[in-house]
Each structure stands twice: as structure tokens, then as C-alpha cells.
Design an enzyme around this catalytic site. Structure first.
Site: not given
Ligand code: ADP
Ligand code: ZN
Ligand code: MG
Length: 607
Positions: A209, A430
Site C-alpha cells: 500500500p 537508551e
Molecule cells: P497505492 O499504491 O496504495 O495506490 P497511491 O498511488 O494512492 O498508492 O499513493 C498515495 C500517495 O502517495 C500518492 O498520491 C502520492 O502523493 C504518494 N506517492 C506514492 N508513491 C509515490 C511516488 N513513487 N512518487 C511520488 N509520490 C508518491
Molecule cells: Zn528499548
């Protein structure tokens, strides 16, 4: 499901009807009669009798319940008195010589009567029924005609609306390369047709995800400049059997009309799960939907330029039929970003924010091993929010570092009250971790130590950041890691002679790692390269099941205990040999609350 899309349109209409009706009724009862009629004056029957005998009455109208009369020379008032049912009334009227009569009971024309008493209610019911059925229809998927359940609500996106291009996706170069071919195909399909090559009908984006799968699909549409039909798997799954299948059919019909275009099915695992034999009816709907999807994918002509993209983070649950060549035959992994990828993602998200000039993105990237693109985007945004909170117009390095820690451990609990004794214990704990880490080879350098409490419940933590990222973990590194985890508890035991609950997270982490080493990584002498556990879910993590007998499971437990105990003893050895440094560093930390890796190493190395 898009429920009740525009209730706004209908409600006001009915509302105005009611208002208009009310106004007409009010006018009828109050205003119009008084304009037409004379002023009514109630009088006694005796007054009427007197007027009658006095001969001042001009005209009398006898009604069922009342008697109305006009006086001579007086048109303005009409006098009214109750009808007493006087049997001699006619005689008396005759005597006085006035004009008299009885009103003719007014009868409504029969059709009007019929209309009002029957037509009204019927009309009302028809209207109500229509409204309700419209509503119901919408709930079941919209459509113009009561019998077409479940026309799809596939939203039509055009390139201007996704507004994303490959430039918005940082890292993920392999995925972009694979998708580039699809973009090229959508631009000029003739090139591929000429040589006789067939484009894959579908590509499946798989990965954990937040790695940018949805983003990539949108970027493909943006790059290819074609319509983008996007629908989420869960939107297919409806309450009514057959509705999902109807949606699939409808979606593909729309897509074929608009070809070349992209159909994107997000979270395809909701409909694409493996079909299993004797499901209990509950799966019927999903299976029908899946079957329809399979049929449609076979049915349409790939040359027309409809490309199907789908995304999932549970590829292992997908039905084999979906994955066979001719359907989703391309599988594009979208993995967690590596060091360079993380830096690139940070930069992409920093672009539209006011950042200070001297930001070290590489350092932030190094501190965020294992973070997904979505998490990195969140870190940059948190940093910007922190800058605003501190009344600054630019985001600084410190903001980014603090927001990394916020994402890892939660916000600082400024108001938390920790007693001096507890603070001392946390400091030793720590420094215990940090010393053990620093005094072993093969472990990542200490980056920061802090004893400021966090909202996650942590009272302090030691952050280690590797110089460079390695893809493999050797057995020595793993053992050193476990030893470092035990370092906190060991310090408590050595210094205070008692132990606290502060090590709970360390214990959890150490156990998890030891168990993984034994059951999956073949790093124990007893079992060697035997797989004792299988991972059920590659991308969603923490979901493994034992694949061995109960006796073996018991042995594994013993082995885990043994491994952790050895590490504990090793940590004890290290700290016992370095007691002066343990005291010195803990005192320093207690005073400063947060120290950097450099400060730590400086004190450690001076004598
Ligand atoms: P999923 O793989 O769960 O579909 P999303 O495409 O919805 O993930 O990504 C969620 C958000 O995370 C995007 O809208 C973007 O802002 C950020 N994001 C994720 N991967 C990248 C990437 N490779 N480059 C830039 N932004 C990213
Ligand atoms: Zn610890
Ligand atoms: Mg997604």
C-alpha cells in the site's frame, strides 16, 4: 456506490408546489370573500323579529342554519342570525312583504367532485411513487429506466482531470518503463499492428500500500492523453445479484465507444478473489461479476486500443484465470522505494512547498528506510505544517527530521510528566541500546538518542541510520540487531538491579526477528534450511502461518528463547566491560534530553 446523486433537484420543486398551494388556499379563504361580500354582522333572533315587524328589512335569505337579511337603504352590512326553525316564519315574512327565499344548495359538478375526491389522492400517490422509485433506482446503480438495474457509475476522466504525468511519480523506474510501452501503444497503435505485435490487454500493478499504484495508473492516462475510466473493485460488489456483472458490461461498452482509452480497476482483489467450489451463495454475486469481467476481457478487440490496468496489494488471492495470458498477462511490481527512490519522492513532494535552500534530502531518505511513497509525502507535509506552526515561511531541515520522528514514534508529549527516577531509568535504557549497537561490528551507526516522551507511548528511543542500504541481511547483522534490542533491558538490570516494562517493544521486535531467522531464513543450526513458516501475504506483512508439526513448533519456541538469551548474555558482557562510559553517556543524555550520533561517538571515543 454513488447513492442519491442529486437530491437537490427534486426537493425544491415539490417544496414550491406546496408553498404555491398554501398561498392559493389562504387567498381563497381570507382575501377574496371579503373583497366580494358585504360586512357580516351577527344579531339576535329578537332583533331580526323587531326589524321584521318594523318593516325595515329589504330582503331575507333563509338558510339551513342561519338567516341572512339586508336592511333598507343599507347595502354595506348583511345581518346574520341563527335559524330557530320557527314554523311561522314564512307567514311573518309574507306579512311584512319583504323579498324572501331559501338558498339553493350549491352542488358541485359531478366531474369536479370526482376529480377532487379521487383524482387528487391518486395523483399524489403517483407522484410519490415516482419519486421513491427514482430514488431506489439510483441506489441500485442509476439508469434511466426502471428495469435497467446497475448501469455503471464509471466516472469518465479525461487527461486534464487526472493531471498526473510520469514526472509526478518518483523512483519506480522499472514500472514506468513497463508502462511507457503502453503509453506508446495508445499513441500510435498502427506501429504495433504493422509488425503484427499484440499489445497486452491488461497490466496488473502489484505492491504494498502507498507505493503509488493508483498514481501510476493516473500518470499513464495523463501521458497517453486518452480518456481514463476508473472504477474501484468494491464498486462492482453490489447488494443485488447481477448488478455487478451489469456494471462490468456497461463499463466495457462505454470504454469501447471511447477507444483508445484506459480502464483502471483499483483494488481488483475485491472482485478478483479465487473462486472456490461450494461457497454459500454469498459469493455468487462476486463470482458472477468476475466471470463477466473475464468474458469482457476476452471479448473485446485489443487492437482498438482499450488497455486495462488494475492494481492490488494482494496478488496471491487473485483467481488464476485473471492472470492467464490474454488477460492480465503483464505484472508490474511497484515496490517500496530504495534510498535513491526515497530521495526522489521527497524532492517531488518538496517541489510545491517553500523549502529552505540547504535541505539534505539524502539524509532524510537514509533515515526513512522502509517508508512508502505515501508515508514520505506525509513526512514532507508534516514538516510544512510544523514550519507554519513555528511561524516560519520556509521548511527547514529540522522540520523534516522532526516529522520523520513524528511518523515513526508520534508527536512529542511536551506536557508529559516523567519523574526524575523514571527519566534516569529511560536514559540508561537508551544508552544501553546505543552502546551495544556502537560496540559491535555490523550494526548501523547511532543517529540520535532522545528521552522526550512521544504520543506513541515511547518514553525515549535510539535511532540508528545505516550509511548505505543493503538488500541482504547477514546472520551476524541479525544477531547484532537482537543484541541491540536487549541492550536496554540489560542496562536497567546492571544499574538498578531491577527491570521495568519499558522493554516491551524491544522484546516484541527481538522475538519477531529471532523467529523469522529460524522459521524462514534458515539461520538456525537445529533446523538449517527448512521452511517452517509460509508467508500468506507478501505485501501486507505480519501474516505468516506455521507449516510444521506441533512438536517442531515447540522446538522452535525453545530455539527462539535460546537465541535471545545468548544475545542477552552478549549484551551484558559488552555493557559490563564499559560501565564508566554507560554512566557518563547516561548522565549527559539525562541533562540534554536529546543528543546526536556525533555527540555520542565523541564522548564514547574520548578517554
Ligand atoms: P497505492 O499504491 O496504495 O495506490 P497511491 O498511488 O494512492 O498508492 O499513493 C498515495 C500517495 O502517495 C500518492 O498520491 C502520492 O502523493 C504518494 N506517492 C506514492 N508513491 C509515490 C511516488 N513513487 N512518487 C511520488 N509520490 C508518491
Ligand atoms: Zn528499548
Ligand atoms: Mg491505490
Amino acid at each position: 456506490m454513488n447513492e442519491i446523486k442529486n437530491p437537490k433537484v427534486r426537493k425544491p420543486l415539490l417544496f414550491y408546489y406546496v408553498i404555491a398551494l398554501l398561498i392559493i388556499m389562504l387567498l381563497n379563504t381570507f382575501l377574496f370573500p371579503s373583497l366580494l361580500r358585504r360586512v357580516e354582522v351577527s344579531v339576535d333572533y329578537s332583533t331580526f323579529m323587531n326589524d321584521l315587524s318594523a318593516g325595515t328589512i329589504q330582503q331575507v335569505e333563509v338558510q339551513d342554519k342561519q338567516i341572512e337579511y339586508l336592511l333598507n337603504d343599507d347595502d354595506k352590512y348583511v345581518y346574520i342570525t341563527g335559524n330557530m326553525g320557527d314554523p311561522n316564519l314564512v307567514d311573518r315574512l309574507e306579512e311584512s312583504g319583504v323579498i324572501y327565499g331559501k338558498e339553493i344548495p350549491e352542488e358541485m359538478p359531478w366531474f369536479l367532485y370526482f376529480l377532487i375526491s379521487f383524482g387528487g389522492p391518486i395523483l399524489l400517490f403517483i407522484l410519490l411513487g415516482r419519486m421513491l422509485s427514482k430514488n431506489l433506482e439510483k441506489r441500485m446503480g442509476g439508469g434511466s429506466n426502471a428495469m435497467t438495474f446497475g448501469k455503471s457509475n464509471a466516472k469518465v476522466y479525461v487527461e486534464a482531470q487526472t493531471g498526473k504525468t510520469f514526472a509526478d511519480v518518483a523512483g519506480e523506474d522499472e514500472a514506468k518503463e513497463a508502462l511507457d510501452e503502453i503509453v506508446d501503444f495508445l499513441h500510435n497503435p498502427q506501429k504495433y499492428e504493422a509488425i503484427g505485435a499484440q499489445m497486452p490487454k491488461g497490466a496488473l500493478l502489484v505492491g504494498p500500500p502507498g507505493t503509488g499504484k493508483t498514481l501510476l495508473a493516473k500518470a499513464v492516462a495523463g501521458e497517453a492523453n486518452v480518456p481514463f475510466f476508473s472504477i474501484s473493485g468494491s464498486e462492482f460488489v453490489e447488494m443485488f445479484v447481477g448488478a455487478g456483472a451489469a456494471r462490468v458490461r456497461d463499463l466495457f461498452r462505454q470504454a469501447q465507444d471511447k477507444a483508445p482509452c484506459i480502464v483502471f480497476i483499483d483494488e481488483i482483489d475485491t472482485i478478483g478473489k479465487k473462486r472456490d467450489g461450494g461457497g454459500l451463495g454469498g459469493n455468487d454475486e462476486r463470482e458472477q461479476t468476475l466471470n463477466q469481467l473475464l468474458t469482457e476481457m476476452d471479448g473485446f478487440d485489443g487492437k482498438k486500443g482499450v488497455v486495462i490496468l488494475a492494481a492490488t496489494n494482494r496478488p496471491e488471492t487473485l483467481d488464476a484465470a485473471l492472470l492467464r495470458p490474454g488477460r492480465f498477462d503483464r505484472r508490474i511490481p511497484v515496490e517500496l522505494p530504495d534510498l535513491a527512490g526515497r530521495e526522489a519522492i521527497l524532492r517531488v513532494h518538496a517541489k510545491d512547498k517553500q523549502m529552505a535552500d540547504n535541505i539534505d534530502y539524502a539524509a532524510v531518505a537514509r533515515a526513512t528506510a522502509g517508508a512508502s511513497g505515501a508515508e514520505l509525502a506525509n513526512i514532507v507535509n508534516e514538516a510544512a505544517l510544523r514550519a507554519v506552526r513555528n511561524n516560519r515561511t520556509r521548511v527547514e531541515q529540522g522540520d523534516l527530521e522532526e516529522s520523520v520522528e513524528t511518523v515513526i514514534a508520534g508527536y512529542q508529549r511536551k506536557g508529559a510528566v516523567v519523574s526524575p527516577k523514571e527519566k534516569e531509568i529511560v536514559a540508561y535504557h537508551e544508552i544501553g541500546h546505543a552502546l551495544v549497537a556502537a560496540l559491535q561490528k555490523h550494526s548501523a551507526p547511532v543517529h540520535k538518542i532522545t528521552i522526550i516522551p512521544r504520543t506513541s507511548g515511547a518514553l525515549g528511543y535510539t535511532m540508528q541510520v545505516a550509511e548505505e542500504e543493503s538488500l541482504l541481511m547477514s546472520k551476524e547483522e541479525a544477531i547484532n540487531k537482537i543484541t541491540t534490542y536487549t541492550g536496554g533491558r540489560v542496562a536497567e538490570e546492571l544499574i538498578f538491579g531491577s527491570i521495568t516494562s519499558g522493554a516491551s517493544n524491544d522484546i516484541e521486535q527481538a522475538t519477531k526477528l529471532a523467529r523469522t531467522m529460524i522459521t524462514r531464513l534458515g539461520m538456525s543450526d537445529t533446523f538449517g534450511m527448512m521452511a517452517l513458516e509460509t508467508v500468506n501475504n507478501q505485501y501486507l506483512g505480519a501474516d505468516a502461518s506455521l507449516a510444521c508439526s506441533e512438536q517442531t513448533a515447540a522446538k522452535i519456541d525453545g530455539e527462539v528463547r535460546e537465541m535471545i538469551q545468548q544475545c542477552y548474555d552478549k549484551a551484558k558482557e559488552i555493557l559490563s566491560a564499559n560501565m564508566p562510559k554507560l554512566h557518563e553517556l547516561s548522565k549527559y543524555l539525562l541533562e540534554k534530553e536529546t543528543i546526536t550520533g556525533e555527540e555520542f561517538m565523541e564522548i564514547l571515543n574520548r578517554d
